[in-house]
Design a protein around this motif. Structure first.
Motif, PDB file in Angstrom:
ATOM      1  N   ASN A 161      32.426  29.067  35.996  1.00 40.90           N
ATOM      2  CA  ASN A 161      33.068  29.476  34.753  1.00 40.90           C
ATOM      3  C   ASN A 161      32.947  30.983  34.519  1.00 40.90           C
ATOM      4  OD1 ASN A 161      34.408  28.326  32.281  1.00 40.90           O
ATOM      5  ND2 ASN A 161      32.796  29.570  31.350  1.00 40.90           N
ATOM      6  N   GLU A 162      31.804  31.569  34.840  1.00 38.54           N
ATOM      7  CA  GLU A 162      31.603  33.002  34.632  1.00 38.54           C
ATOM      8  C   GLU A 162      32.571  33.816  35.494  1.00 38.54           C
ATOM      9  OE1 GLU A 162      28.178  36.429  35.135  1.00 38.54           O
ATOM     10  OE2 GLU A 162      27.549  34.347  34.846  1.00 38.54           O
ATOM     11  N   GLN A 163      32.743  33.419  36.738  1.00 38.71           N
ATOM     12  CA  GLN A 163      33.681  34.118  37.611  1.00 38.71           C
ATOM     13  C   GLN A 163      35.123  33.937  37.123  1.00 38.71           C
ATOM     14  OE1 GLN A 163      32.899  32.668  41.572  1.00 38.71           O
ATOM     15  NE2 GLN A 163      31.243  34.141  41.911  1.00 38.71           N
ATOM     16  N   MET A 164      35.449  32.747  36.635  1.00 40.63           N
ATOM     17  CA  MET A 164      36.796  32.527  36.093  1.00 40.63           C
ATOM     18  C   MET A 164      37.023  33.380  34.850  1.00 40.63           C
ATOM     19  SD  MET A 164      38.033  28.640  36.693  1.00 40.63           S
ATOM     20  CE  MET A 164      36.566  27.669  36.843  1.00 40.63           C
ATOM     21  N   LEU A 165      36.003  33.511  34.017  1.00 46.35           N
ATOM     22  CA  LEU A 165      36.114  34.348  32.831  1.00 46.35           C
ATOM     23  C   LEU A 165      36.344  35.802  33.234  1.00 46.35           C
ATOM     24  CD1 LEU A 165      36.039  34.612  29.766  1.00 46.35           C
ATOM     25  CD2 LEU A 165      33.547  34.734  29.904  1.00 46.35           C
TER      26      LEU A 165
ATOM     27  N   GLY B 155      54.570  35.904  27.893  1.00 53.00           N
ATOM     28  CA  GLY B 155      54.125  34.535  27.666  1.00 53.00           C
ATOM     29  C   GLY B 155      52.944  34.180  28.547  1.00 53.00           C
ATOM     30  N   LEU B 156      52.996  34.590  29.798  1.00 52.23           N
ATOM     31  CA  LEU B 156      51.871  34.366  30.713  1.00 52.23           C
ATOM     32  C   LEU B 156      50.627  35.071  30.187  1.00 52.23           C
ATOM     33  CD1 LEU B 156      50.661  33.325  33.389  1.00 52.23           C
ATOM     34  CD2 LEU B 156      51.543  35.427  34.458  1.00 52.23           C
ATOM     35  N   HIS B 157      50.798  36.288  29.728  1.00 48.23           N
ATOM     36  CA  HIS B 157      49.683  37.050  29.155  1.00 48.23           C
ATOM     37  C   HIS B 157      49.062  36.278  27.993  1.00 48.23           C
ATOM     38  CE1 HIS B 157      47.942  40.232  26.537  1.00 48.23           C
ATOM     39  NE2 HIS B 157      47.500  40.678  27.694  1.00 48.23           N
ATOM     40  N   SER B 158      49.888  35.765  27.107  1.00 48.18           N
ATOM     41  CA  SER B 158      49.390  34.989  25.966  1.00 48.18           C
ATOM     42  C   SER B 158      48.666  33.727  26.415  1.00 48.18           C
ATOM     43  CB  SER B 158      50.541  34.604  25.032  1.00 48.18           C
ATOM     44  OG  SER B 158      51.108  35.746  24.465  1.00 48.18           O
ATOM     45  N   GLU B 159      49.211  33.068  27.425  1.00 43.80           N
ATOM     46  CA  GLU B 159      48.582  31.843  27.929  1.00 43.80           C
ATOM     47  C   GLU B 159      47.223  32.138  28.560  1.00 43.80           C
ATOM     48  OE1 GLU B 159      51.324  29.698  30.414  1.00 43.80           O
ATOM     49  OE2 GLU B 159      52.689  29.330  28.732  1.00 43.80           O
TER      50      GLU B 159
ATOM     51  N   TRP C 105      43.681  30.671  27.392  1.00 41.98           N
ATOM     52  CA  TRP C 105      42.792  30.027  28.366  1.00 41.98           C
ATOM     53  C   TRP C 105      41.420  30.697  28.364  1.00 41.98           C
ATOM     54  CZ3 TRP C 105      42.023  31.917  33.776  1.00 41.98           C
ATOM     55  CH2 TRP C 105      41.330  30.996  34.568  1.00 41.98           C
ATOM     56  N   LYS C 106      41.437  32.015  28.336  1.00 40.59           N
ATOM     57  CA  LYS C 106      40.182  32.771  28.346  1.00 40.59           C
ATOM     58  C   LYS C 106      39.355  32.490  27.093  1.00 40.59           C
ATOM     59  CE  LYS C 106      39.301  37.189  27.257  1.00 40.59           C
ATOM     60  NZ  LYS C 106      39.310  38.170  26.524  1.00 40.59           N
ATOM     61  N   THR C 107      39.978  32.526  25.942  1.00 35.04           N
ATOM     62  CA  THR C 107      39.212  32.416  24.697  1.00 35.04           C
ATOM     63  C   THR C 107      38.875  30.984  24.311  1.00 35.04           C
ATOM     64  OG1 THR C 107      41.246  32.507  23.389  1.00 35.04           O
ATOM     65  CG2 THR C 107      40.077  34.579  23.745  1.00 35.04           C
ATOM     66  N   THR C 108      39.746  30.035  24.621  1.00 33.82           N
ATOM     67  CA  THR C 108      39.480  28.667  24.181  1.00 33.82           C
ATOM     68  C   THR C 108      38.813  27.799  25.239  1.00 33.82           C
ATOM     69  OG1 THR C 108      41.680  27.891  24.777  1.00 33.82           O
ATOM     70  CG2 THR C 108      41.374  28.677  22.521  1.00 33.82           C
ATOM     71  N   VAL C 109      39.101  28.060  26.475  1.00 36.05           N
ATOM     72  CA  VAL C 109      38.547  27.210  27.539  1.00 36.05           C
ATOM     73  C   VAL C 109      37.336  27.863  28.196  1.00 36.05           C
ATOM     74  CG1 VAL C 109      39.053  26.082  29.734  1.00 36.05           C
ATOM     75  CG2 VAL C 109      40.792  26.166  27.956  1.00 36.05           C
ATOM     76  N   LEU C 110      37.495  29.091  28.639  1.00 36.67           N
ATOM     77  CA  LEU C 110      36.436  29.721  29.420  1.00 36.67           C
ATOM     78  C   LEU C 110      35.271  30.206  28.574  1.00 36.67           C
ATOM     79  CD1 LEU C 110      38.610  31.683  31.982  1.00 36.67           C
ATOM     80  CD2 LEU C 110      37.470  29.491  32.297  1.00 36.67           C
ATOM     81  N   GLN C 111      35.561  30.710  27.377  1.00 38.77           N
ATOM     82  CA  GLN C 111      34.483  31.202  26.533  1.00 38.77           C
ATOM     83  C   GLN C 111      33.822  30.094  25.731  1.00 38.77           C
ATOM     84  OE1 GLN C 111      36.300  34.473  24.367  1.00 38.77           O
ATOM     85  NE2 GLN C 111      35.691  35.910  25.949  1.00 38.77           N
ATOM     86  N   ASN C 112      34.445  28.932  25.684  1.00 41.85           N
ATOM     87  CA  ASN C 112      33.894  27.798  24.961  1.00 41.85           C
ATOM     88  C   ASN C 112      33.935  26.536  25.834  1.00 41.85           C
ATOM     89  OD1 ASN C 112      33.616  29.230  22.409  1.00 41.85           O
ATOM     90  ND2 ASN C 112      35.845  29.215  22.384  1.00 41.85           N
TER      91      ASN C 112
END
Length: 118
Positions: A17-21, A101-105, A109-116
């Motif tokens: 997860n850290e590397q994905m973030l 749109g990709l940027h927003s997605e 993903w970064k803020t809702t999935v990876l950081q939480n």
């Protein structure tokens, strides 16, 4: 869940997860900067800059986007080598909302999935 992002592709480049973030943060920053540069190149009608930016975008955007978007970007970059500004501008203009749109997605993903992570 996403129209343009393929989060599963990140697993090819990050083990945890850290590397994905980190990947997502780098991606967001790079895409944001490059989209601003594309806008500036369009205003300046700078074909050399547009071609360079499309080549750069093709190089990293395809790592996290769905196949259809990746193919569109690859085709746009390839076509930019032989197009003049009048031919290229409408194609780039049409791609910008998709890349935004990709940027927003990726931000989502970064803020809702990876950081939480659950």
């Amino acid at each position: 869940m996403y129209s343009h992002l393929d989060p599963d592709r990140a697993k090819d480049f990050a083990m945890d997860n850290e590397q994905m973030l980190n990947l997502a943060q780098t991606f967001v920053s790079s895409l944001e900067n490059d989209l601003q540069s594309v806008q500036q190149a369009l205003v300046a009608e700078d074909m050399a800059a547009l071609h360079r930016l499309l080549h750069t975008l093709k190089g990293y955007v395809t790592f996290l986007c769905q196949d259809a978007l990746g193919q569109q970007l690859i085709a746009l970059e390839a076509g930019s080598r032989h197009a003049d500004f009048a031919q290229l501008k409408p194609q780039v203009d049409a791609m910008l909302p998709v890349l935004n749109g990709l940027h927003s997605e990726v931000l989502h993903w970064k803020t809702t999935v990876l950081q939480n992570p659950s």
